[in-house]
Scaffold this motif. Structure first.
Motif, short mmCIF file in Angstrom:
data_model
loop_
_atom_site.label_atom_id
_atom_site.label_comp_id
_atom_site.label_asym_id
_atom_site.label_seq_id
_atom_site.Cartn_x
_atom_site.Cartn_y
_atom_site.Cartn_z
N HIS A 26 0.81 -1.22 0.00
CA HIS A 26 0.00 0.00 0.00
C HIS A 26 0.85 1.27 0.00
N LEU A 27 2.15 1.12 0.20
CA LEU A 27 3.03 2.30 0.29
C LEU A 27 3.21 2.93 -1.09
N PRO A 28 3.45 4.24 -1.13
CA PRO A 28 3.70 4.88 -2.42
C PRO A 28 5.01 4.39 -3.02
N ARG A 29 5.08 4.40 -4.34
CA ARG A 29 6.29 3.98 -5.03
C ARG A 29 7.18 5.20 -5.28
N LEU A 30 8.46 5.02 -5.05
CA LEU A 30 9.42 6.07 -5.35
C LEU A 30 9.70 6.07 -6.85
N PRO A 31 9.63 7.22 -7.52
CA PRO A 31 9.96 7.24 -8.95
C PRO A 31 11.34 6.65 -9.20
N ASN A 32 11.48 5.89 -10.28
CA ASN A 32 12.74 5.21 -10.57
C ASN A 32 13.92 6.17 -10.67
N ASP A 33 13.68 7.38 -11.15
CA ASP A 33 14.76 8.35 -11.29
C ASP A 33 15.39 8.71 -9.95
N TYR A 34 14.65 8.51 -8.87
CA TYR A 34 15.15 8.86 -7.54
C TYR A 34 15.79 7.67 -6.82
N SER A 35 15.62 6.48 -7.35
CA SER A 35 16.06 5.28 -6.64
C SER A 35 17.58 5.24 -6.50
N PRO A 36 18.08 4.92 -5.30
CA PRO A 36 19.53 4.80 -5.09
C PRO A 36 20.09 3.42 -5.41
N ARG A 37 19.29 2.52 -5.97
CA ARG A 37 19.75 1.14 -6.18
C ARG A 37 21.05 1.09 -6.98
N THR A 38 21.07 1.77 -8.13
CA THR A 38 22.25 1.72 -8.99
C THR A 38 23.45 2.33 -8.31
N LEU A 39 23.25 3.46 -7.67
CA LEU A 39 24.34 4.15 -6.96
C LEU A 39 24.96 3.26 -5.90
N VAL A 40 24.12 2.64 -5.08
CA VAL A 40 24.63 1.81 -3.99
C VAL A 40 25.27 0.53 -4.53
N GLY A 41 24.66 -0.05 -5.56
CA GLY A 41 25.25 -1.24 -6.17
C GLY A 41 26.63 -0.96 -6.74
N ARG A 42 26.77 0.19 -7.38
CA ARG A 42 28.07 0.56 -7.93
C ARG A 42 29.10 0.79 -6.82
#
Length: 326
Positions: free
Chosen positions: A170-186
């Protein structure tokens, strides 16, 4: 009694948001990690309220303890509110909002603002945090993952398992452009947060290595894991060693102005583990008053990467400010 004095008027804005009025107390300010620990507590409270989970006593389906661990922690300081600029009695408004981040993770945003600052009503807008931050406010981004121990008594090889009552769809989704996934993975792969597109940064000296042994009297939390806020303190220990090697004094270090700070938490360690902290310092050609310290924390015996940290400092302001009073 003290909690009711220093945190008043906590209000649930909607199903995923909290706002509160805070008076800064001795247990949440100074030049160390106290403020990061308090913000982390607010993250747990926000997730508990938004997801209907008792985060302090969560269990997996098999009955094992589940912990809402920190995976990524970012802080951006403002002109008025910044991590080492808080002191006794400061009045703040704290807004928090929780977002979906997968079936076993959650992302929480916080805004710490001067209590009298005029701000938009309603829940904290992600676009404000990532695109148009108010220059006077401090913003925090937390990514938390549910973990459990794979082996009793060991902090290595922790598994990702969410408790069965973790409600997140039910939580709102964070827009993909804001996601830190790639940054943290790198950062995890490279052992560094230094962005390749920061062409203005030039090396300001050799790598500075510091040995550190996990302190069981300070670095371990109540369930035997390395406390998430201790990572800030441990990285600060490395930064202080580098600071002193440059002939800078401790008073300046205590006044340091944090512009941006990130930590990626990639592994935990057992109490008493020996660590190696490696720091690279960079200076901005575009603004000589800005310095960046990029740090990696590894287990000394295995070279296992535990965490990566990066802090951007406004040293021009640090060296010019003089703080009055106690």
């Amino acid at each position: 009694m003290l909690e009711s004095i220093v945190e008043t008027g906590r209000l649930r804005v909607d199903d995923c948001s909290l706002t509160r009025r805070v008076t800064v107390s001795p247990g949440m300010c100074g030049s160390g990690s106290l403020i990061y620990g308090r913000i982390g507590d607010w993250t747990w409270e926000a997730v508990a309220a938004a997801c209907g989970t008792n985060v302090h006593a969560a269990r997996t389906a098999e009955g094992r303890p589940a912990y809402l661990s920190f995976y990524y922690y970012r802080v951006r300081g403002g002109r008025v509110v910044h991590p080492n600029g808080l002191t006794f009695g400061d009045e703040l408004r704290v807004d928090s909002r929780v977002f979906q981040f997968g079936s076993q993770s959650v992302l929480t945003l916080h805004r710490l603002a001067p209590a009298d600052l005029a701000l938009p009503e309603g829940p904290l807008d992600a676009a404000e945090v990532y695109e148009r931050p108010h220059p006077d406010c401090l913003y925090v981004e937390n990514v938390n993952r549910w973990i459990t121990r794979s082996r009793p008594g060991s902090n290595q090889g922790l598994s990702e398992v969410a408790p069965s009552d973790f409600a997140h769809t039910h939580l709102p989704r964070l827009p993909n452009d804001y996601s830190p996934r790639t940054l943290v993975g790198r950062a995890r792969g490279a052992g560094s947060f230094r962005p390749e597109d920061r062409q203005d940064l030039v090396s300001a000296g050799p790598v500075h290595d510091v040995a550190y042994t996990l302190d069981i009297t300070r670095d371990i939390n109540g369930v035997g894991l390395v406390y998430f806020a201790s990572y800030f303190s441990i990285f600060d220990t490395a930064l202080l060693s580098l600071w002193r090697s440059l002939g800078r004094d401790d008073g300046q270090f205590m006044r340091r102005k944090v512009v941006d700070q990130r930590i990626g938490y990639f592994s935990n360690a057992d109490p008493g583990a020996a660590l190696t902290l490696s720091t690279r310092r960079w200076r901005s050609r575009a603004d000589p008053g800005i310095e960046v310290a990029d740090m990696a924390m590894r287990e000394a015996g295995t070279d296992r990467l535990l965490a990566v940290g990066c802090v951007e400092l406004d040293v021009a302001t640090t060296f010019s400010e003089r703080r009055e009073g106690g």
